[in-house]
Design an enzyme around this catalytic site. Structure first.
Site, PDB file in Angstrom:
ATOM      1  N   ASP A  46       0.871  -1.184   0.000  1.00 54.51           N
ATOM      2  CA  ASP A  46       0.000   0.000   0.000  1.00 54.51           C
ATOM      3  C   ASP A  46       0.903   1.228   0.000  1.00 54.51           C
ATOM      4  OD1 ASP A  46      -2.060   1.804   0.146  1.00 54.51           O
ATOM      5  OD2 ASP A  46      -2.486   1.460   2.264  1.00 54.51           O
ATOM      6  N   ILE A  47       1.549   1.460  -1.123  1.00 56.65           N
ATOM      7  CA  ILE A  47       2.579   2.495  -1.215  1.00 56.65           C
ATOM      8  C   ILE A  47       1.956   3.788  -1.721  1.00 56.65           C
ATOM      9  CG2 ILE A  47       4.821   3.076  -2.194  1.00 56.65           C
ATOM     10  CD1 ILE A  47       4.714   0.604  -0.249  1.00 56.65           C
ATOM     11  N   GLU A  48       1.942   4.782  -0.850  1.00 53.47           N
ATOM     12  CA  GLU A  48       1.268   6.046  -1.152  1.00 53.47           C
ATOM     13  C   GLU A  48       2.182   7.254  -0.992  1.00 53.47           C
ATOM     14  OE1 GLU A  48      -2.575   6.409   0.679  1.00 53.47           O
ATOM     15  OE2 GLU A  48      -2.826   4.242   0.819  1.00 53.47           O
ATOM     16  N   GLY A  49       3.475   7.014  -0.861  1.00 47.14           N
ATOM     17  CA  GLY A  49       4.401   8.123  -0.700  1.00 47.14           C
ATOM     18  C   GLY A  49       5.832   7.655  -0.891  1.00 47.14           C
TER      19      GLY A  49
END
Length: 318
Positions: free
Chosen positions: A153-156
């Site tokens: 869940d890579i959001e940054g």
């Protein structure tokens, strides 16, 4: 004593079909994130509901770039001081008693994570294997239970080397012990952070976040929603899940009421060969809003023709 005539073949066939339908619907098709609110109840309780097929423990949100890996489980316990090893019993119960796959989720909306090189990706993969999967370590944050896989869940941070991490994790898979890989990209296609990793073809599941974005569903946005959904199902992945907030409070926008999901949204996407079900953020909001109980019988891929004709009415709370 009266002699009963044997049941007709038609009646037997009808009974068999009904029994088969019950079995098909008994297997849940919902993924849910657990771990970011102490008010959501225990992991074992979540699995025991029978609503979920996949539970994603959120989050390992500090790693890479020479940082000491750190996990955040909000109000549940402190995994970084050995306070969460009791969860091993819950994880094993989820897997063995309720047939739920339990994955470690990496990243999230808040944290300090990045991969600065191929070697860094290999180091992080080794750390995850030894501390959460089938390897060994003296300080496993969740105890000795072996998780089923890893969620991205890579959001940054940086978009680099997530494909390398996926390859290194996949290399630990064996016929006896598969390491499942999943990802939760934002719905705009292609995903800025994860597309290169997704394009490796190594991911079993995508939980695409169709909320807080232009591609989320609304009655006035059907064409865009369907177009973007079709882009995601054209990728080289196993199954694609529709990611949704479980209550209006769970996201800034994109909440779809249960009756609207069943009656209007699912008919648009369930025909996709790669459709797998729905993902909900999060268990806490699902508890608050009773979302899963209202949709669980409708979200699985259509195995029988009559399932797509069912309609539901709004739940009236008393």
């Amino acid at each position: 004593m009266a002699i009963r005539s044997p049941a007709s073949p038609l009646l037997l066939a009808a009974c068999l079909l009904l029994a088969l339908a019950g079995r098909l619907r008994a297997e849940p098709c919902i993924a849910v994130y657990w771990g970011q609110n102490g008010g959501e109840g225990s992991l074992r309780e979540a699995c025991a509901t029978g609503y979920y097929k996949y539970v994603l423990i959120a989050f390992l949100n500090q790693f890479g770039g020479g940082q000491t890996p750190q996990m955040n489980l909000a109000g549940h316990c402190d995994p970084n001081s050995g306070g969460c090893t009791f969860l091993s019993g819950d994880i094993i119960s989820c897997q063995q008693d309720y047939n739920v796959k339990v994955l470690l989720s990496l990243g999230g909306g808040v944290g300090s994570y990045r991969l600065v090189s191929v070697e860094d990706a290999e180091y992080v993969a080794t750390y995850i294997w030894n501390n959460f999967l089938g390897g060994s370590s003296a300080n496993r944050p969740l105890g000795n239970a072996v998780l089923d896989g890893v969620d991205f869940d890579i959001e940054g941070g940086s978009k680099d080397h997530w494909d390398d991490l996926a390859r290194f994790l996949n290399a630990y898979s064996t016929p006896e012990q598969k390491v499942y890989l999943s990802a939760a990209p934002q719905c705009p296609f292609p995903d800025y952070y994860l597309q290169t990793a997704i394009d490796t073809g190594l991911f079993d599941y995508l939980w695409v976040q169709f909320y807080n974005n232009y591609c989320q569903y609304s009655p006035s946005n059907v064409a865009t929603f369907v177009q973007v959904w079709n882009q995601w199902t054209s990728t080289s992945v196993g199954k694609v899940f529709l990611g949704l907030p479980a209550s209006p409070q769970a996201a800034g926008s994109g909440y779809v009421p249960p009756e609207e999901l069943v009656n209007d949204v699912l008919p648009l996407i369930k025909g996709s060969e790669k459709y797998g079900g729905i993902m909900l953020w999060s268990r806490y909001y699902d508890v608050l809003n009773d979302y899963s109980p209202q949709v669980k019988d409708y979200v699985c891929p259509s195995d029988l023709s009559f399932t797509s004709t069912m309609r539901i009415k709004p739940l009236t709370k008393v």
